[in-house]
Write a protein that holds these residues in place. Structure first.
Motif, mmCIF file in Angstrom:
data_model
loop_
_atom_site.group_PDB
_atom_site.id
_atom_site.type_symbol
_atom_site.label_atom_id
_atom_site.label_comp_id
_atom_site.label_asym_id
_atom_site.label_seq_id
_atom_site.Cartn_x
_atom_site.Cartn_y
_atom_site.Cartn_z
ATOM 1 N N MET A 77 -33.964 82.052 -23.070
ATOM 2 C CA MET A 77 -34.800 82.859 -22.206
ATOM 3 C C MET A 77 -34.111 84.204 -21.976
ATOM 4 S SD MET A 77 -36.374 82.011 -18.399
ATOM 5 C CE MET A 77 -36.169 80.303 -18.667
ATOM 6 N N ASN A 78 -34.895 85.271 -22.028
ATOM 7 C CA ASN A 78 -34.260 86.572 -21.832
ATOM 8 C C ASN A 78 -34.197 86.938 -20.349
ATOM 9 O OD1 ASN A 78 -36.439 88.324 -20.945
ATOM 10 N ND2 ASN A 78 -37.130 88.569 -23.032
ATOM 11 N N ALA A 79 -33.372 87.907 -20.036
ATOM 12 C CA ALA A 79 -33.120 88.287 -18.643
ATOM 13 C C ALA A 79 -34.372 88.809 -17.948
ATOM 14 C CB ALA A 79 -32.006 89.331 -18.585
ATOM 15 N N LEU A 80 -35.231 89.513 -18.684
ATOM 16 C CA LEU A 80 -36.453 90.024 -18.071
ATOM 17 C C LEU A 80 -37.376 88.880 -17.674
ATOM 18 C CD1 LEU A 80 -36.976 93.078 -20.411
ATOM 19 C CD2 LEU A 80 -36.536 93.178 -17.953
ATOM 20 N N LEU A 81 -37.527 87.904 -18.565
ATOM 21 C CA LEU A 81 -38.345 86.742 -18.240
ATOM 22 C C LEU A 81 -37.748 85.983 -17.065
ATOM 23 C CD1 LEU A 81 -40.590 84.703 -18.592
ATOM 24 C CD2 LEU A 81 -39.285 83.692 -20.489
ATOM 25 N N GLU A 82 -36.452 85.785 -17.082
ATOM 26 C CA GLU A 82 -35.795 85.093 -15.966
ATOM 27 C C GLU A 82 -36.068 85.816 -14.643
ATOM 28 O OE1 GLU A 82 -31.667 84.009 -16.396
ATOM 29 O OE2 GLU A 82 -31.955 83.668 -18.541
ATOM 30 N N SER A 83 -35.982 87.133 -14.667
ATOM 31 C CA SER A 83 -36.216 87.916 -13.448
ATOM 32 C C SER A 83 -37.672 87.824 -13.003
ATOM 33 C CB SER A 83 -35.835 89.375 -13.680
ATOM 34 O OG SER A 83 -34.442 89.484 -13.908
ATOM 35 N N ALA A 84 -38.601 87.888 -13.957
ATOM 36 C CA ALA A 84 -40.025 87.767 -13.612
ATOM 37 C C ALA A 84 -40.306 86.402 -12.997
ATOM 38 C CB ALA A 84 -40.888 87.995 -14.854
ATOM 39 N N LEU A 85 -39.724 85.350 -13.570
ATOM 40 C CA LEU A 85 -39.918 84.004 -13.032
ATOM 41 C C LEU A 85 -39.286 83.852 -11.647
ATOM 42 C CD1 LEU A 85 -39.372 81.901 -16.270
ATOM 43 C CD2 LEU A 85 -41.541 82.262 -15.054
ATOM 44 N N ALA A 86 -38.151 84.489 -11.431
ATOM 45 C CA ALA A 86 -37.501 84.431 -10.118
ATOM 46 C C ALA A 86 -38.360 85.131 -9.063
ATOM 47 C CB ALA A 86 -36.109 85.057 -10.181
ATOM 48 N N MET A 87 -38.933 86.275 -9.413
ATOM 49 C CA MET A 87 -39.818 86.977 -8.476
ATOM 50 C C MET A 87 -41.032 86.112 -8.156
ATOM 51 S SD MET A 87 -39.905 90.809 -9.969
ATOM 52 C CE MET A 87 -38.673 92.003 -9.566
ATOM 53 N N ALA A 88 -41.608 85.497 -9.183
ATOM 54 C CA ALA A 88 -42.776 84.635 -8.986
ATOM 55 C C ALA A 88 -42.423 83.435 -8.103
ATOM 56 C CB ALA A 88 -43.324 84.179 -10.331
ATOM 57 N N ALA A 89 -41.242 82.862 -8.324
ATOM 58 C CA ALA A 89 -40.803 81.721 -7.515
ATOM 59 C C ALA A 89 -40.639 82.113 -6.051
ATOM 60 C CB ALA A 89 -39.494 81.156 -8.061
ATOM 61 N N ALA A 90 -40.324 83.378 -5.806
ATOM 62 C CA ALA A 90 -40.192 83.881 -4.439
ATOM 63 C C ALA A 90 -41.549 84.246 -3.838
ATOM 64 C CB ALA A 90 -39.260 85.093 -4.421
ATOM 65 N N GLY A 91 -42.614 84.067 -4.636
ATOM 66 C CA GLY A 91 -43.956 84.352 -4.145
ATOM 67 C C GLY A 91 -44.476 85.733 -4.453
ATOM 68 N N TRP A 92 -43.761 86.485 -5.276
ATOM 69 C CA TRP A 92 -44.194 87.822 -5.652
ATOM 70 C C TRP A 92 -44.972 87.749 -6.961
ATOM 71 C CZ3 TRP A 92 -40.563 92.432 -4.495
ATOM 72 C CH2 TRP A 92 -39.954 92.265 -3.251
ATOM 73 N N PRO A 93 -46.280 88.013 -6.980
ATOM 74 C CA PRO A 93 -47.025 88.040 -8.235
ATOM 75 C C PRO A 93 -46.494 89.145 -9.143
ATOM 76 C CG PRO A 93 -48.516 87.932 -6.357
ATOM 77 C CD PRO A 93 -47.140 88.230 -5.820
ATOM 78 N N VAL A 94 -46.334 88.843 -10.426
ATOM 79 C CA VAL A 94 -45.795 89.807 -11.387
ATOM 80 C C VAL A 94 -46.784 90.058 -12.517
ATOM 81 C CG1 VAL A 94 -43.404 89.229 -10.881
ATOM 82 C CG2 VAL A 94 -44.566 88.047 -12.731
ATOM 83 N N VAL A 95 -46.579 91.168 -13.195
ATOM 84 C CA VAL A 95 -47.390 91.568 -14.345
ATOM 85 C C VAL A 95 -46.472 92.338 -15.296
ATOM 86 C CG1 VAL A 95 -48.170 93.746 -13.289
ATOM 87 C CG2 VAL A 95 -49.604 92.633 -15.006
ATOM 88 N N PRO A 96 -46.656 92.187 -16.614
ATOM 89 C CA PRO A 96 -45.808 92.937 -17.549
ATOM 90 C C PRO A 96 -46.223 94.406 -17.620
ATOM 91 C CG PRO A 96 -47.431 91.667 -18.770
ATOM 92 C CD PRO A 96 -47.588 91.299 -17.320
ATOM 93 N N LEU A 97 -45.232 95.259 -17.648
ATOM 94 C CA LEU A 97 -45.454 96.696 -17.779
ATOM 95 C C LEU A 97 -45.019 97.161 -19.165
ATOM 96 C CD1 LEU A 97 -43.944 97.959 -14.386
ATOM 97 C CD2 LEU A 97 -46.303 97.241 -14.865
ATOM 98 N N HIS A 98 -45.514 98.313 -19.556
ATOM 99 C CA HIS A 98 -45.051 98.904 -20.803
ATOM 100 C C HIS A 98 -43.562 99.222 -20.686
ATOM 101 C CE1 HIS A 98 -48.600 99.284 -23.301
ATOM 102 N NE2 HIS A 98 -49.274 99.402 -22.160
ATOM 103 N N THR A 99 -42.953 99.503 -21.811
ATOM 104 C CA THR A 99 -41.510 99.725 -21.886
ATOM 105 C C THR A 99 -41.225 101.176 -22.240
ATOM 106 O OG1 THR A 99 -41.303 97.462 -22.676
ATOM 107 C CG2 THR A 99 -39.388 98.899 -22.980
ATOM 108 N N PRO A 100 -40.321 101.824 -21.503
ATOM 109 C CA PRO A 100 -39.955 103.187 -21.894
ATOM 110 C C PRO A 100 -39.152 103.146 -23.190
ATOM 111 C CG PRO A 100 -38.633 102.467 -20.021
ATOM 112 C CD PRO A 100 -39.612 101.376 -20.321
ATOM 113 N N ILE A 101 -39.420 104.103 -24.035
ATOM 114 C CA ILE A 101 -38.655 104.260 -25.277
ATOM 115 C C ILE A 101 -38.197 105.703 -25.345
ATOM 116 C CG2 ILE A 101 -39.803 102.391 -26.521
ATOM 117 C CD1 ILE A 101 -41.577 104.493 -27.860
ATOM 118 N N ALA A 102 -37.318 105.983 -26.261
ATOM 119 C CA ALA A 102 -36.786 107.341 -26.381
ATOM 120 C C ALA A 102 -37.922 108.354 -26.428
ATOM 121 C CB ALA A 102 -35.923 107.446 -27.624
ATOM 122 N N GLY A 103 -37.941 109.217 -25.464
ATOM 123 C CA GLY A 103 -38.920 110.286 -25.448
ATOM 124 C C GLY A 103 -40.311 109.897 -24.985
ATOM 125 N N GLY A 104 -40.499 108.682 -24.455
ATOM 126 C CA GLY A 104 -41.840 108.345 -23.999
ATOM 127 C C GLY A 104 -42.005 106.884 -23.637
#
Length: 81
Positions: A1-28
């Motif tokens: 499991m990657n760290a982002l997924l782990e963090s999203a699941l931890a937020m959800a477990a705390a009762g915070w609804p989550v949604v995936p966002l786009h990812t910044p890349i070089a220059g945009g």
């Protein structure tokens, strides 16, 4: 499991609804819009923040599709982030 997924699941477990966002890349942003005004800060899902959930199965599906997605959360009232 990657760290982002782990963090999203931890937020959800705390009762915070989550949604995936786009990812910044070089220059945009990985949304591929050359004029993106919010790189890495807007939802990947069709309904945006309305899709936010604490459902662990859905969160796992999202992060399997987009393993590098930033995490958006619906912050409960009374919290400042």
């Amino acid at each position: 499991m990657n760290a982002l997924l782990e963090s999203a699941l931890a937020m959800a477990a705390a009762g915070w609804p989550v949604v995936p966002l786009h990812t910044p890349i070089a220059g945009g942003c990985d949304c591929s819009k050359p004029d993106c005004s919010s790189p890495g800060k807007h939802p990947r899902t069709k309904n945006g923040l309305s899709d936010a959930t604490t459902d662990t199965d859905q969160i796992c599906r999202w992060w399997r599709m987009w393993p590098q997605a930033n995490i958006g959360a619906v912050v409960p009232e009374g919290y400042v982030v």
